[in-house]
Write an enzyme that holds these catalytic residues in place. Structure first.
Site, PDB file in Angstrom:
ATOM      1  N   THR A 197       0.829  -1.214   0.000  1.00  0.00           N
ATOM      2  CA  THR A 197       0.000   0.000   0.000  1.00  0.00           C
ATOM      3  C   THR A 197       0.862   1.263   0.000  1.00  0.00           C
ATOM      4  OG1 THR A 197      -1.661  -1.197   1.262  1.00  0.00           O
ATOM      5  CG2 THR A 197      -1.858   1.186   1.256  1.00  0.00           C
ATOM      6  N   ALA A 254      12.464  -3.571  -4.711  1.00  0.00           N
ATOM      7  CA  ALA A 254      12.445  -4.999  -4.354  1.00  0.00           C
ATOM      8  C   ALA A 254      11.008  -5.366  -4.022  1.00  0.00           C
ATOM      9  CB  ALA A 254      13.337  -5.256  -3.143  1.00  0.00           C
ATOM     10  N   GLY A 300      -7.152  -1.028   2.850  1.00  0.00           N
ATOM     11  CA  GLY A 300      -5.691  -0.913   3.062  1.00  0.00           C
ATOM     12  C   GLY A 300      -5.326  -0.106   4.293  1.00  0.00           C
ATOM     13  N   LYS A 320       3.006   4.371  17.991  1.00  0.00           N
ATOM     14  CA  LYS A 320       3.094   5.770  17.538  1.00  0.00           C
ATOM     15  C   LYS A 320       3.239   6.721  18.726  1.00  0.00           C
ATOM     16  CE  LYS A 320       0.256   4.537  13.536  1.00  0.00           C
ATOM     17  NZ  LYS A 320      -1.114   4.371  13.068  1.00  0.00           N
ATOM     18  N   GLY A 326      -3.394   5.094   4.398  1.00  0.00           N
ATOM     19  CA  GLY A 326      -3.730   5.167   2.972  1.00  0.00           C
ATOM     20  C   GLY A 326      -2.459   5.297   2.149  1.00  0.00           C
TER      21      GLY A 326
HETATM   22  N1  HSE Z   1      -3.122   0.481  10.551  1.00  0.00           N
HETATM   23  C1  HSE Z   1      -2.714   1.809  10.691  1.00  0.00           C
HETATM   24  C2  HSE Z   1      -3.944   2.677  10.982  1.00  0.00           C
HETATM   25  C3  HSE Z   1      -2.054   2.280   9.407  1.00  0.00           C
HETATM   26  O1  HSE Z   1      -5.059   2.192  10.795  1.00  0.00           O
HETATM   27  O2  HSE Z   1      -3.787   3.801  11.444  1.00  0.00           O
HETATM   28  C4  HSE Z   1      -1.336   3.567   9.510  1.00  0.00           C
HETATM   29  O3  HSE Z   1      -0.326   3.533  10.473  1.00  0.00           O
END
Ligand code: HSE
Length: 436
Positions: free
Chosen positions: A13, A43, A185, A203, A300
């Protein structure tokens, strides 16, 4: 102008978004960097139909990228732990700069990775690891560099926010919405990372390190997911004037730094309560600037690619003098040295929403308020809700004042031991996102 050459590992993605935007916007990127930035090699494990790689060298072996002497910047977009870590460390040892979107790796192994990068005089950039396309790392590390940060609070998992929004607005079942988020995604390959708050905690760990100058300490953070939130809680919260969001909070208090991810009721009038769908948002409270809010797509393909490419461009400007770049975690030491402890969750103070499912009985509500008052907990709202098709049961919904979590937990244990009460009691923290 000598081009800066990039090798991309992984065209999923985010990788395909990076490939497409980097090619599409070559002219403005070169004008802004001062050199052309070109994709030298990619790759990929399988043929990829989201990008036209016909004019690009393609390999199946990601380590070909770190071995390619022409490549200046290795872009790691394969995700996961072991192989991604090996790839990044091998790139660093080959003297190559690295851009990654891998929050799990940075949150859990970043201290080691940044030390290795410093030793080899290369840069590791990771803007896309936090809040997708929102440039929050740059904001915290550079824009707010003059500020003492009091607290930050964020909706930092797009999948979780998408699920809570759809459940609340359209009464759609949890599993249905999750499936859709996977198709779009947004979700991680293992969606429990999204639902159980692990992704958000990765995060938050990174933001807390930059904001408070502490080492990355994922294992010390508190994490609670959204899988136990029901449409009923969303409805009762609305009736009390709140929205339920999955929040990551990092906050300095007298005993140290709170780093916690959990669902929270937020007053509906607050901007954070109105961040919906896959959008992310982070509120930062700091001494000089006051309160600021950053919002945008948190996941995204091209949205996240926007952050990956901004990192590539930053590095491309400083390839000849990496020592002049802003340090990875915003402090001169590659692993920040302040040693304030992470505060255990039992020692936080906040307000609480409690939902107690119990047999209908005229004395039940009094018994509960008696228990709360024994623990010195004041009740700011209480109501009894009838339960559809179950006349003998009721939901008691209580909003409390601000108390220590350990005290609330003891009161909840006592309530759960009352006859006719069904354990577990639902307990959701109430947060304002202000600096309190
Ligand atoms: N899976 C994560 C989200 C993707 O939904 O925020 C982005 O870090």
């Amino acid at each position: 102008m000598k081009p800066v050459k990039v090798g991309i590992c992984g065209l999923g993605t985010v990788g395909s978004g990076t490939f497409n935007v980097l090619n599409r916007n070559q002219d403005i990127i070169a004008a802004r960097v001062g050199h052309p930035v070109i994709i030298e090699q990619v790759a990929v494990r399988h043929d990829n139909h989201a990008c036209d790689t016909s004019g690009t060298m393609v390999t199946r072996d990601i380590f070909d990228i770190t071995r390619n002497p022409d490549i200046d910047i290795v872009v790691e977009l394969i995700g996961g732990y072991e192989t991604a870590k090996e790839l990044i460390l091998s790139a660093i040892e080959q003297g190559k700069h690295v851009v990654t979107a891998n929050k799990a790796l940075i949150a859990e192994h970043g201290n080691e990775i940044f030390k290795a990068a410093k030793k080899h005089n290369v840069l590791v950039a990771y803007e896309a690891a936090v809040a997708g396309g929102i440039p929050i790392i740059k904001c915290l590390r550079e824009g707010l560099a003059a500020n003492r940060i009091h607290s930050l609070a964020g909706i930092i998992n797009g999948t979780g926010n998408y699920i809570l929004t759809e459940m609340g607005d359209k009464q759609r079942p949890f599993s249905d919405v999750l499936k859709e988020a996977q198709t779009l995604g947004y979700a991680e390959s293992d969606p429990t990372f999204d639902i159980e708050g692990i992704d958000a905690c990765h995060k938050l760990t990174i933001m807390a390190s930059i904001a408070f100058g502490i080492p990355l300490q994922f294992n010390q953070a508190y994490t609670e997911g959204i899988s136990l939130i029901t449409p009923l809680d969303i409805q009762y919260a609305e009736e009390l004037g709140y929205r339920i969001k999955h929040l990551g909070i990092a906050r300095r208090q007298e005993k140290g730094i709170e780093i916690r991810v959990h669902p929270a009721l937020i007053p509906a009038s607050k901007p954070m309560a109105n961040i919906n769908g896959v959008l992310n948002a982070i509120v930062v409270n700091s001494d000089a600037l006051g309160q600021t809010l950053y919002t945008g797509p948190g996941a995204g393909s091209e949205a996240t690619a926007s952050s990956v490419i901004a990192d590539i461009m930053d590095i491309a400007r400083t390839t000849q003098s990496p020592e002049a770049a802003v340090p990875a975690l915003g402090h001169i030491d590659e692993v920040p040295r302040f040693s304030e402890p992470v505060v255990p969750i039992e020692q936080i103070k906040t307000r609480y929403y409690l939902r107690i499912h119990a047999e209908n009985h005229p004395d039940r509500m009094n018994a509960m308020t008696d228990i709360l008052s024994t623990y010195g907990i004041n009740v700011t709202a209480i109501s009894q809700k009838s339960v559809a098709n179950k006349e003998q049961y009721a939901d008691i919904v209580i909003e409390t004042g601000r108390f220590n979590e350990a005290v609330i937990n003891r009161a909840i244990d006592s309530i759960e031991s009352l006859t006719g009460v069904q354990a577990p009691v639902t307990r959701i923290r109430i947060e304002t996102t202000d600096s309190e």
